[in-house]
Design a protein around this motif. Structure first.
Motif, PDB file in Angstrom:
ATOM      1  N   VAL A  22      40.419  30.120-102.109  1.00  0.00           N
ATOM      2  CA  VAL A  22      39.103  30.740-102.128  1.00  0.00           C
ATOM      3  C   VAL A  22      39.080  31.849-103.171  1.00  0.00           C
ATOM      4  CG1 VAL A  22      37.408  32.008-100.767  1.00  0.00           C
ATOM      5  CG2 VAL A  22      38.810  30.272 -99.665  1.00  0.00           C
ATOM      6  N   SER A  23      37.974  31.921-103.906  1.00  0.00           N
ATOM      7  CA  SER A  23      37.754  33.024-104.825  1.00  0.00           C
ATOM      8  C   SER A  23      36.288  33.423-104.742  1.00  0.00           C
ATOM      9  CB  SER A  23      38.119  32.619-106.261  1.00  0.00           C
ATOM     10  OG  SER A  23      37.161  31.726-106.765  1.00  0.00           O
ATOM     11  N   ARG A  24      35.958  34.577-105.269  1.00  0.00           N
ATOM     12  CA  ARG A  24      34.575  35.066-105.162  1.00  0.00           C
ATOM     13  C   ARG A  24      33.581  34.172-105.892  1.00  0.00           C
ATOM     14  NH1 ARG A  24      36.338  41.130-105.825  1.00  0.00           N
ATOM     15  NH2 ARG A  24      36.711  41.559-103.637  1.00  0.00           N
ATOM     16  N   ASP A  25      33.963  33.673-107.069  1.00  0.00           N
ATOM     17  CA  ASP A  25      33.016  32.864-107.836  1.00  0.00           C
ATOM     18  C   ASP A  25      33.249  31.366-107.686  1.00  0.00           C
ATOM     19  OD1 ASP A  25      35.302  32.436-109.316  1.00  0.00           O
ATOM     20  OD2 ASP A  25      34.460  33.128-111.215  1.00  0.00           O
ATOM     21  N   GLY A  26      34.162  30.958-106.790  1.00  0.00           N
ATOM     22  CA  GLY A  26      34.424  29.542-106.569  1.00  0.00           C
ATOM     23  C   GLY A  26      35.397  28.935-107.564  1.00  0.00           C
ATOM     24  N   THR A  27      35.957  29.759-108.472  1.00  0.00           N
ATOM     25  CA  THR A  27      36.904  29.268-109.476  1.00  0.00           C
ATOM     26  C   THR A  27      38.297  29.783-109.168  1.00  0.00           C
ATOM     27  OG1 THR A  27      35.184  29.236-111.159  1.00  0.00           O
ATOM     28  CG2 THR A  27      37.458  29.221-111.938  1.00  0.00           C
ATOM     29  N   VAL A  28      39.273  28.882-109.191  1.00  0.00           N
ATOM     30  CA  VAL A  28      40.663  29.227-108.916  1.00  0.00           C
ATOM     31  C   VAL A  28      41.499  28.845-110.125  1.00  0.00           C
ATOM     32  CG1 VAL A  28      42.630  28.735-107.416  1.00  0.00           C
ATOM     33  CG2 VAL A  28      40.337  28.840-106.448  1.00  0.00           C
ATOM     34  N   GLN A  29      42.440  29.700-110.501  1.00  0.00           N
ATOM     35  CA  GLN A  29      43.344  29.418-111.614  1.00  0.00           C
ATOM     36  C   GLN A  29      44.522  28.589-111.109  1.00  0.00           C
ATOM     37  OE1 GLN A  29      42.492  30.363-114.771  1.00  0.00           O
ATOM     38  NE2 GLN A  29      40.650  31.122-113.763  1.00  0.00           N
ATOM     39  N   ALA A  30      44.799  27.487-111.768  1.00  0.00           N
ATOM     40  CA  ALA A  30      45.932  26.636-111.394  1.00  0.00           C
ATOM     41  C   ALA A  30      47.240  27.333-111.738  1.00  0.00           C
ATOM     42  CB  ALA A  30      45.842  25.303-112.119  1.00  0.00           C
ATOM     43  N   ALA A  31      48.272  27.049-110.949  1.00  0.00           N
ATOM     44  CA  ALA A  31      49.583  27.650-111.166  1.00  0.00           C
ATOM     45  C   ALA A  31      50.332  26.993-112.321  1.00  0.00           C
ATOM     46  CB  ALA A  31      50.407  27.546-109.883  1.00  0.00           C
ATOM     47  N   ARG A  32      49.934  25.784-112.720  1.00  0.00           N
ATOM     48  CA  ARG A  32      50.621  25.040-113.776  1.00  0.00           C
ATOM     49  C   ARG A  32      49.668  24.764-114.924  1.00  0.00           C
ATOM     50  NH1 ARG A  32      53.247  20.201-110.181  1.00  0.00           N
ATOM     51  NH2 ARG A  32      54.403  21.502-108.761  1.00  0.00           N
ATOM     52  N   THR A  33      50.242  24.437-116.083  1.00  0.00           N
ATOM     53  CA  THR A  33      49.398  23.975-117.183  1.00  0.00           C
ATOM     54  C   THR A  33      48.905  22.572-116.843  1.00  0.00           C
ATOM     55  OG1 THR A  33      51.198  22.911-118.407  1.00  0.00           O
ATOM     56  CG2 THR A  33      50.745  25.255-118.898  1.00  0.00           C
ATOM     57  N   PHE A  34      47.880  22.141-117.546  1.00  0.00           N
ATOM     58  CA  PHE A  34      47.331  20.805-117.331  1.00  0.00           C
ATOM     59  C   PHE A  34      48.408  19.750-117.587  1.00  0.00           C
ATOM     60  CE2 PHE A  34      44.679  17.131-118.682  1.00  0.00           C
ATOM     61  CZ  PHE A  34      43.971  16.977-117.510  1.00  0.00           C
ATOM     62  N   GLU A  35      49.169  19.932-118.665  1.00  0.00           N
ATOM     63  CA  GLU A  35      50.225  18.976-118.991  1.00  0.00           C
ATOM     64  C   GLU A  35      51.292  18.923-117.901  1.00  0.00           C
ATOM     65  OE1 GLU A  35      48.681  20.609-122.963  1.00  0.00           O
ATOM     66  OE2 GLU A  35      49.136  21.420-120.988  1.00  0.00           O
ATOM     67  N   ALA A  36      51.697  20.088-117.390  1.00  0.00           N
ATOM     68  CA  ALA A  36      52.710  20.128-116.335  1.00  0.00           C
ATOM     69  C   ALA A  36      52.192  19.494-115.052  1.00  0.00           C
ATOM     70  CB  ALA A  36      53.148  21.569-116.076  1.00  0.00           C
ATOM     71  N   ALA A  37      50.902  19.664-114.785  1.00  0.00           N
ATOM     72  CA  ALA A  37      50.315  19.070-113.581  1.00  0.00           C
ATOM     73  C   ALA A  37      50.374  17.546-113.633  1.00  0.00           C
ATOM     74  CB  ALA A  37      48.870  19.537-113.409  1.00  0.00           C
ATOM     75  N   LEU A  38      50.275  16.984-114.836  1.00  0.00           N
ATOM     76  CA  LEU A  38      50.262  15.531-114.991  1.00  0.00           C
ATOM     77  C   LEU A  38      51.650  14.917-115.185  1.00  0.00           C
ATOM     78  CD1 LEU A  38      47.096  15.152-117.238  1.00  0.00           C
ATOM     79  CD2 LEU A  38      47.329  14.562-114.819  1.00  0.00           C
ATOM     80  N   ASP A  39      52.695  15.723-115.266  1.00  0.00           N
ATOM     81  CA  ASP A  39      54.054  15.207-115.497  1.00  0.00           C
ATOM     82  C   ASP A  39      54.478  14.159-114.474  1.00  0.00           C
ATOM     83  OD1 ASP A  39      54.719  16.431-117.861  1.00  0.00           O
ATOM     84  OD2 ASP A  39      55.746  18.131-116.911  1.00  0.00           O
ATOM     85  N   GLY A  40      54.224  14.405-113.203  1.00  0.00           N
ATOM     86  CA  GLY A  40      54.626  13.454-112.164  1.00  0.00           C
ATOM     87  C   GLY A  40      53.886  12.134-112.273  1.00  0.00           C
TER      88      GLY A  40
END
Length: 105
Positions: free
Chosen positions: A29-47
């Motif tokens: 949850v965040s005030r404006d509905g936007t959350v920062q991902a803990a990983r880069t986009f590339e790292a998120a897609l590695d698996g």
């Protein structure tokens, strides 16, 4: 739309992804509905990339020897876990299409 997860790419670009509430587990949850991902986009897609490489290897190196292989993954992006292979509408999360061309006579 339930919220947005922002992923940064390796070169600093921002990719905003709609975050749907699937009803399971905790929600970020965040005030404006936007959350920062803990990983880069590339790292998120590695698996997912590793899963695609393994699936292609199975079908290309197996006894079937198709001329073409298409693999379709449903991918779900999460701020916490990165990318996971999501289940699809038919309860499947992976579609494989193998093709063979007729031999020249």
């Amino acid at each position: 739309m339930d919220g947005v997860v922002e992923f940064k790419t390796g070169d600093g670009a921002v990719i905003a992804v709609e975050a749907a509430d699937d009803g399971a587990g905790a929600r970020l949850v965040s005030r404006d509905g936007t959350v920062q991902a803990a990983r880069t986009f590339e790292a998120a897609l590695d698996g997912v990339r590793s899963a695609a490489e393994a699936a292609l290897r199975v079908f290309r190196e197996g006894a079937l020897q198709p001329d073409g292989v298409e693999i379709e993954f449903g991918v779900k992006l999460s701020a916490e876990t990165g990318a996971i292979i999501a289940k699809g509408s038919a309860e499947g999360h992976l579609v494989v299409k193998l093709t063979w061309s007729p031999s020249p006579s």
